[in-house]
Scaffold this motif. Structure first.
Motif, PDB file in Angstrom:
ATOM      1  N   ARG B 262     -21.684  -0.337  51.791  1.00 13.89           N
ATOM      2  CA  ARG B 262     -20.462  -1.072  51.436  1.00 13.89           C
ATOM      3  C   ARG B 262     -20.734  -2.132  50.386  1.00 13.89           C
ATOM      4  O   ARG B 262     -21.875  -2.452  50.074  1.00 13.89           O
ATOM      5  N   LYS B 263     -19.623  -2.683  49.895  1.00 16.47           N
ATOM      6  CA  LYS B 263     -19.644  -3.639  48.784  1.00 16.47           C
ATOM      7  C   LYS B 263     -20.677  -4.759  48.963  1.00 16.47           C
ATOM      8  O   LYS B 263     -21.397  -5.100  48.032  1.00 16.47           O
ATOM      9  N   ALA B 264     -20.763  -5.302  50.192  1.00 18.34           N
ATOM     10  CA  ALA B 264     -21.641  -6.457  50.429  1.00 18.34           C
ATOM     11  C   ALA B 264     -23.109  -6.132  50.130  1.00 18.34           C
ATOM     12  O   ALA B 264     -23.893  -7.032  49.833  1.00 18.34           O
ATOM     13  N   ARG B 265     -23.485  -4.844  50.209  1.00 17.42           N
ATOM     14  CA  ARG B 265     -24.889  -4.473  50.000  1.00 17.42           C
ATOM     15  C   ARG B 265     -25.132  -3.847  48.628  1.00 17.42           C
ATOM     16  O   ARG B 265     -26.245  -3.436  48.319  1.00 17.42           O
ATOM     17  N   ARG B 266     -24.072  -3.727  47.823  1.00 19.02           N
ATOM     18  CA  ARG B 266     -24.227  -3.127  46.490  1.00 19.02           C
ATOM     19  C   ARG B 266     -24.484  -4.211  45.451  1.00 19.02           C
ATOM     20  O   ARG B 266     -24.234  -5.395  45.709  1.00 19.02           O
ATOM     21  N   PRO B 267     -24.959  -3.847  44.265  1.00 16.20           N
ATOM     22  CA  PRO B 267     -25.183  -4.849  43.219  1.00 16.20           C
ATOM     23  C   PRO B 267     -23.933  -5.698  43.023  1.00 16.20           C
ATOM     24  O   PRO B 267     -22.822  -5.164  42.947  1.00 16.20           O
ATOM     25  N   GLY B 268     -24.119  -7.013  43.024  1.00 17.98           N
ATOM     26  CA  GLY B 268     -22.992  -7.935  42.903  1.00 17.98           C
ATOM     27  C   GLY B 268     -22.413  -8.354  44.244  1.00 17.98           C
ATOM     28  O   GLY B 268     -21.619  -9.291  44.306  1.00 17.98           O
ATOM     29  N   GLY B 269     -22.814  -7.685  45.322  1.00 18.78           N
ATOM     30  CA  GLY B 269     -22.312  -8.019  46.654  1.00 18.78           C
ATOM     31  C   GLY B 269     -23.028  -9.232  47.233  1.00 18.78           C
ATOM     32  O   GLY B 269     -24.057  -9.669  46.719  1.00 18.78           O
ATOM     33  N   ALA B 270     -22.478  -9.760  48.349  1.00 17.69           N
ATOM     34  CA  ALA B 270     -23.003 -10.987  48.954  1.00 17.69           C
ATOM     35  C   ALA B 270     -24.457 -10.819  49.402  1.00 17.69           C
ATOM     36  O   ALA B 270     -25.250 -11.750  49.317  1.00 17.69           O
ATOM     37  N   ASP B 284     -29.337   5.076  41.204  1.00 15.95           N
ATOM     38  CA  ASP B 284     -28.510   6.263  41.502  1.00 15.95           C
ATOM     39  C   ASP B 284     -27.028   5.887  41.569  1.00 15.95           C
ATOM     40  O   ASP B 284     -26.163   6.628  41.090  1.00 15.95           O
ATOM     41  N   LEU B 285     -26.743   4.720  42.176  1.00 22.38           N
ATOM     42  CA  LEU B 285     -25.341   4.280  42.293  1.00 22.38           C
ATOM     43  C   LEU B 285     -24.742   4.030  40.907  1.00 22.38           C
ATOM     44  O   LEU B 285     -23.597   4.378  40.647  1.00 22.38           O
ATOM     45  N   GLU B 286     -25.550   3.428  40.032  1.00 27.19           N
ATOM     46  CA  GLU B 286     -25.049   3.014  38.724  1.00 27.19           C
ATOM     47  C   GLU B 286     -24.913   4.204  37.773  1.00 27.19           C
ATOM     48  O   GLU B 286     -23.876   4.400  37.147  1.00 27.19           O
ATOM     49  N   LYS B 287     -25.982   5.001  37.678  1.00 25.89           N
ATOM     50  CA  LYS B 287     -26.013   6.077  36.673  1.00 25.89           C
ATOM     51  C   LYS B 287     -25.540   7.412  37.227  1.00 25.89           C
ATOM     52  O   LYS B 287     -25.320   8.349  36.466  1.00 25.89           O
TER      53      LYS B 287
END
Lengths: 120, 377
Positions: B262-270, B284-287
């Protein structure tokens, strides 16, 4: 004359033509079949070579050719409805007919009593 | 391994009395099917209710030495890229332990039990998972519950079957976890499972497991289900089997499991990153990953099994990947499979080929799951 193999095939002999299928014991062990692949009519098969493939939900299994011979007829009904092999393995669930290279080869196969002893 | 003594679950005697065919699985002697057979067991689960013994799985308590949920959650977040801190009491989430290279060490279910975590891990990985947690979670006590069985009750009639023993079950939603008394035995009930159907997983005291299983089986809608149908059910539902569809060589993004991050654990997350292999997984998430796990539907009737090679064309010159799970789907009434293909070939509708007994059989990339899940959200 009815003959059996240790690989759980049965053969019904009529002169030099054998109708081949898998035994009730084999069908029960395999469980509900969902796919059957048969050899082509005209195929020359060797004893112990792969003759057909049967698949249950769990796994694929080979059916071996019990004797040398040429496939003269296949049972399309079990390709269309593999459950026939489970419901009537030694009748409507036959696999193929084989014109034997040497009809006397069948003498060496198991008779019904010997097969029953094998699976007991 | 052949002469290894197999472990038994608390329901072993019940399986034998029900006529199960037993097989070795992850070190346990487990029922692969009952007399009804895999096909009927599968269809019965989708039509009514099936009871599975999943006691071989590891039930583990993770408790922070400080005694707070927050400390346990933050500790486990260092091994699992899932938002565990944001999990509410009485709720559970799917997750995975990642390795330093971004591969998957195991997948697991994680529950917030108020002041501690309750996690369920795969049987084949449980010793390694516990050693991994004990080595890496210095501020936590990690204990394997050896005196409990785990039952899965799955299917559209599961709620009704369980309600006969515990009426409160009707208030639960998908991924809720509650304490319950079943025949006076303290149990943990979660509304979850691995069949694609609505259902429950019930952690029960080992010495009362047989009594509870028998009580559930008394309902005429409920039938015992073996590992054979468990596998075909989860495959139709598009769910991964650890060791087949996911392992240390597959990243969660390749496996199509990025929804669990989830968002909290992705780049930019809390609380971005901070777990093993984060660099690889974030890349992998980005590219986008170079390969993807996809659903594959053979065009013909022949099942295509695990480890069959995948090819771009109907010839051996164009290898692209491998089937990781494949069977005949009793509910889809045809063969179904999953496997990894290059990202460029992962679009639904793409045609690829699998080698089966020397032939190249066409398969179509198909959106997962193959069936419509009936989770009670």
């Amino acid at each position: 004359m009815l003959k059996f193999t240790a690989e759980h095939e049965w053969l019904k002999l009529d002169g030099d033509v054998a109708t081949v299928g898998i035994t009730a014991h084999a069908a029960e062990q395999l469980g509900d079949l969902v796919f059957v692949e048969l050899p082509e009519v005209g195929a020359e098969l060797a004893k112990d070579g792969n003759a057909a493939t049967v698949e249950s939900v769990k796994a694929a299994s080979d059916v071996y050719c019990p004797l040398d011979g040429e496939v003269t007829e296949i049972n399309q009904a079990i390709v269309d409805d593999p459950s026939l092999v489970n419901s009537d393995p030694q009748g409507a669930g036959w696999f193929f007919r084989l014109k034997l290279k040497n009809a006397s080869d069948a003498d060496a196969l198991l008779d019904e009593a010997a097969y029953k002893e094998l699976i007991a | 391994m052949d002469d290894q003594i197999l472990k038994q679950t608390p329901l072993h005697a019940l399986h034998l009395s029900l006529g199960a065919r037993m097989v070795p699985f992850a070190g346990y002697d487990m029922p692969v099917q009952y007399p009804a057979g895999v096909l009927k067991e599968h269809l019965h689960t989708r039509a009514a209710a099936g009871l599975f013994d999943v006691s071989h799985m590891g039930q583990v308590i993770v408790r922070a030495k400080t005694g707070t949920y927050e400390d346990a959650a933050l500790a486990l977040e260092s091994l699992v890229p899932v938002d565990i801190l944001g999990l509410k009491p009485g709720r559970q989430r799917y997750g995975f332990f990642t390795g330093e290279n971004g591969g998957i060490l195991d997948d697991l279910m994680i529950t917030n039990r108020g002041d501690h975590l309750f996690v369920v891990v795969n049987a084949s990985c449980k010793e390694a998972d516990i050693a991994h947690m004990r080595a890496r979670l210095a501020g936590c006590d990690v204990s394997l519950l050896e005196d409990r069985a785990l039952l899965a009750l799955q299917g559209p009639r599961a709620e009704g079957v369980l309600a006969a023993l515990w009426p409160d079950v009707t208030d639960m939603k998908f991924m809720d976890v509650r304490d319950a008394l079943l025949h006076d035995a303290p149990c943990i009930v979660s509304r979850s499972g691995y069949s694609g159907e609505d259902g429950f997983e019930i952690s029960v005291p080992a010495d009362q497991a047989e009594q509870i299983a028998k009580a559930l089986l008394e309902d005429p809608h409920c039938m015992p289900i073996g590992l054979g149908a468990r596998d075909s059910l989860r495959l139709e539902a598009g769910l991964c089997l650890y060791g087949n569809d996911i392992d240390t060589t597959t990243s969660p993004v390749e496996a199509g499991l990025e929804w669990a991050i989830r968002k909290a654990r992705r780049p930019g997350g809390a609380r971005a990153g901070g777990y093993p292999g984060a660099a690889r997984i974030e890349e992998d998430l980005e590219k986008g990953p170079v390969r993807r796990r996809v659903g594959l539907k053979p065009e013909g009737k022949a099942p295509v099994r695990a480890h069959a090679g995948l090819f771009a064309e109907d010839s051996p010159e164009s290898p692209i990947g491998e089937i990781t799970s494949g069977t005949f789907g009793p509910s889809t009434e045809g063969p179904v499979a999953m496997g990894y293909v290059p990202a460029s070939l992962a679009e639904p509708g793409t045609r690829v080929f699998a080698e089966v007994r020397g032939k190249y059989l066409p398969l179509v990339v198909t959106a997962l799951p193959f069936i419509t899940p009936t989770y009670k959200r």
